[in-house]
Enzyme design. Structure first.
Site, PDB file in Angstrom:
ATOM      1  N   LYS A  25       0.836  -1.199   0.000  1.00 12.74           N
ATOM      2  CA  LYS A  25       0.000   0.000   0.000  1.00 12.74           C
ATOM      3  C   LYS A  25       0.872   1.249   0.000  1.00 12.74           C
ATOM      4  CE  LYS A  25      -1.151   2.235   3.452  1.00 12.74           C
ATOM      5  NZ  LYS A  25      -0.769   3.534   4.083  1.00 12.74           N
ATOM      6  N   ASN A  26       1.980   1.184   0.731  1.00 16.82           N
ATOM      7  CA  ASN A  26       2.876   2.335   0.818  1.00 16.82           C
ATOM      8  C   ASN A  26       3.658   2.565  -0.469  1.00 16.82           C
ATOM      9  OD1 ASN A  26       2.088   2.887   3.405  1.00 16.82           O
ATOM     10  ND2 ASN A  26       3.823   1.877   4.386  1.00 16.82           N
ATOM     11  N   ARG A  95      -1.528  10.985   2.528  1.00 15.42           N
ATOM     12  CA  ARG A  95      -0.303  11.787   2.460  1.00 15.42           C
ATOM     13  C   ARG A  95       0.178  12.038   1.033  1.00 15.42           C
ATOM     14  NH1 ARG A  95       3.240   7.752   5.521  1.00 15.42           N
ATOM     15  NH2 ARG A  95       1.525   6.337   5.073  1.00 15.42           N
ATOM     16  N   ASP A 119      -3.082   8.397   8.777  1.00 14.21           N
ATOM     17  CA  ASP A 119      -3.414   7.918  10.108  1.00 14.21           C
ATOM     18  C   ASP A 119      -2.917   8.882  11.183  1.00 14.21           C
ATOM     19  OD1 ASP A 119      -4.554   5.676   9.024  1.00 14.21           O
ATOM     20  OD2 ASP A 119      -2.693   4.533   9.066  1.00 14.21           O
ATOM     21  N   ASP A 308       5.585   0.062  11.506  1.00  8.72           N
ATOM     22  CA  ASP A 308       4.292  -0.551  11.178  1.00  8.72           C
ATOM     23  C   ASP A 308       4.188  -1.999  11.633  1.00  8.72           C
ATOM     24  OD1 ASP A 308       2.687   1.466   9.640  1.00  8.72           O
ATOM     25  OD2 ASP A 308       4.513   1.526   8.461  1.00  8.72           O
ATOM     26  N   VAL A 330       9.853   6.303  15.827  1.00  8.99           N
ATOM     27  CA  VAL A 330       9.593   6.907  14.517  1.00  8.99           C
ATOM     28  C   VAL A 330       8.468   7.934  14.588  1.00  8.99           C
ATOM     29  CG1 VAL A 330       9.017   6.444  12.103  1.00  8.99           C
ATOM     30  CG2 VAL A 330      10.467   4.837  13.375  1.00  8.99           C
TER      31      VAL A 330
END
Length: 436
Positions: A25-26, A95, A119, A308, A330
């Protein structure tokens, strides 16, 4: 995505079976943005069916980019006329708009993008992006509604990021490939998804060098062409399903994600006692009869333990023997999901001190970024609302071993980031059903 959809989950014993992991997804949305720069059509294969793709496609189409989405690939081609403004309707959805600044400057000479979203896991400052574009010759104004930029031609620059930000590194890559001259980036992010984006741009004709000391050198070229790429499997999703098997005492075989994307995660789980079966077709992990051991884990930029990964790990800690510690370095608000897990019986306490590792950049702040977890916790079903993608998946894992029915609201977050999660869980044997 149906924002009103609710999942009801009852414990159903060990989760077992096979999961095929698609592209990240990223990564997929960043590749869609990069494809804007090609003079011909680009194809992104092994794309996941996630809500993020639809949001990004709608953004691109509003700019005059043609997007065609099929079952396993996405085709992107630049239209004859490019609109330089991302509509306000996309404010706060994800984003991606900030990453469109560089490409729009190249294609239209100016750009406006609305404020970023995503998020609620902590601040995502745009200053790294803005300062990099200014250093490359753009005029940039940041207002309450968004960011406006203008540049006749971007120029190469020497840049050093204060922190190896993934988003800022991606902005620089997509801005520098068509800039005049050479750009050198120090302290760049080197996550697999960043490298994958750089390789895609190289296929399009970009000149990019990656150095082991977090340095990237980009020599600008006059034009780029379209290209095709097969996205590597999502390492977040792969870890999440491995954790699903371990948490429930089952065994999930994960296909499609290369082992090298999970090196740190595999070692972390192995130290807790997990037993692995790894070959060229799949990875799977099982817990020993006596259960997993506790651990102290600190998240970090690649090649450290990925931020994540820590949400499913937190649930795994609750089902492991002893006291575990998680130190998030992070994002300062990454532990926003803990109250939902606490309502399900997870024994977790959060602190603003740096626990489980050396002092990080959130030392001496009010950020509650460390957690102590007691295992084995007896979990109970609860009615919870999910705050974000990764927290949502972790709540499903907690519900899978809880006593009684769990009601999960806000599951559209999970659908935004995971490929067909409901169907995947059904295939693994989870007792899950939908309601609206």
């Amino acid at each position: 995505m149906n924002h009103d959809e609710v999942w009801l989950i009852d414990p159903s014993g060990p989760l077992r079976g096979d999961v095929e992991v698609r592209g990240s997804k990223n990564a997929v949305s960043k590749h869609m943005v990069a494809a804007m720069l090609g003079g011909t059509e680009s194809t992104i294969q092994n794309a996941p069916e996630v809500g993020e793709v639809g949001i990004t496609a709608a953004m691109l189409e509003s700019l005059g980019i043609h997007v065609e989405i099929t079952e396993k690939e996405i085709r992107v081609e630049r239209g004859a006329e490019i609109q330089p403004r991302v509509p306000d309707a996309f404010t706060g959805l994800n984003r991606i708009p900030i990453l469109m600044l560089g490409p729009l400057l190249h294609l239209a000479g100016e750009a406006f993008v609305p404020l970023v979203g995503g998020d609620p896991i902590g601040r995502r400052p745009v200053n790294f992006h803005v300062e990099a574009l200014r250093a490359m010759g753009a005029e940039v104004e940041v207002g309450d509604g968004g960011i406006f930029a203008k540049a006749a031609r971007l120029r190469g620059a020497r840049l050093e990021l204060p922190y190896p930000s993934v988003g800022a590194t991606e902005t620089i890559l997509m801005s520098a490939v068509l800039a005049e001259g050479k750009t050198v980036v120090k302290n760049a992010a080197m996550e697999p998804e960043v490298v994958e984006l750089a390789l895609f741009l190289q296929r399009m004709g970009a000149r990019i060098e990656l150095s082991p000391d977090r340095r990237i050198v980009i020599e600008g070229v006059e034009r780029l062409r379209g290209a095709s790429i097969w996205l590597a499997g999502d390492r977040i999703e792969a870890f999440s399903y491995l954790a699903a098997g371990l948490i429930t005492g089952g065994e999930v075989r994960v296909h499609g994600c290369p082992q090298d994307r999970l090196v740190t995660a595999i070692t972390t789980l192995a130290r807790m006692g997990a037993r692995f079966d790894i070959n060229d077709e799949y990875l799977c992990a099982t817990a020993p009869p006596e259960g997993l051991r506790s651990a102290a884990v600190q998240t970090d930029t690649h090649p450290g333990f990925m931020t994540d990964w820590q949400t499913p790990l937190m649930v795994l800690f609750t089902q492991s023997n002893g006291m575990s510690v998680l130190h998030e370095t992070v994002f300062e608000n990454r532990l926003v999901y803990v109250p939902a897990l606490q309502r399900m019986g997870c024994e977790i306490e959060v602190f603003d001190q740096c626990l489980g590792g050396p002092a990080c950049r959130y030392h001496d702040t009010n950020a509650r970024h460390s957690a102590v977890v007691r295992g084995v916790s007896k979990l109970k079903g609860a009615d919870v609302t999910l705050p974000d993608i990764r927290a949502g998946f972790s709540a499903v894992l907690a519900a899978a071993v809880a006593d009684g029915t769990s009601t999960l609201r806000g599951v559209h977050h999970i659908v935004r980031g995971y490929h067909k999660p409901f169907e995947q869980f059904v295939s693994l044997g989870l007792n899950i059903r939908r309601e609206e």
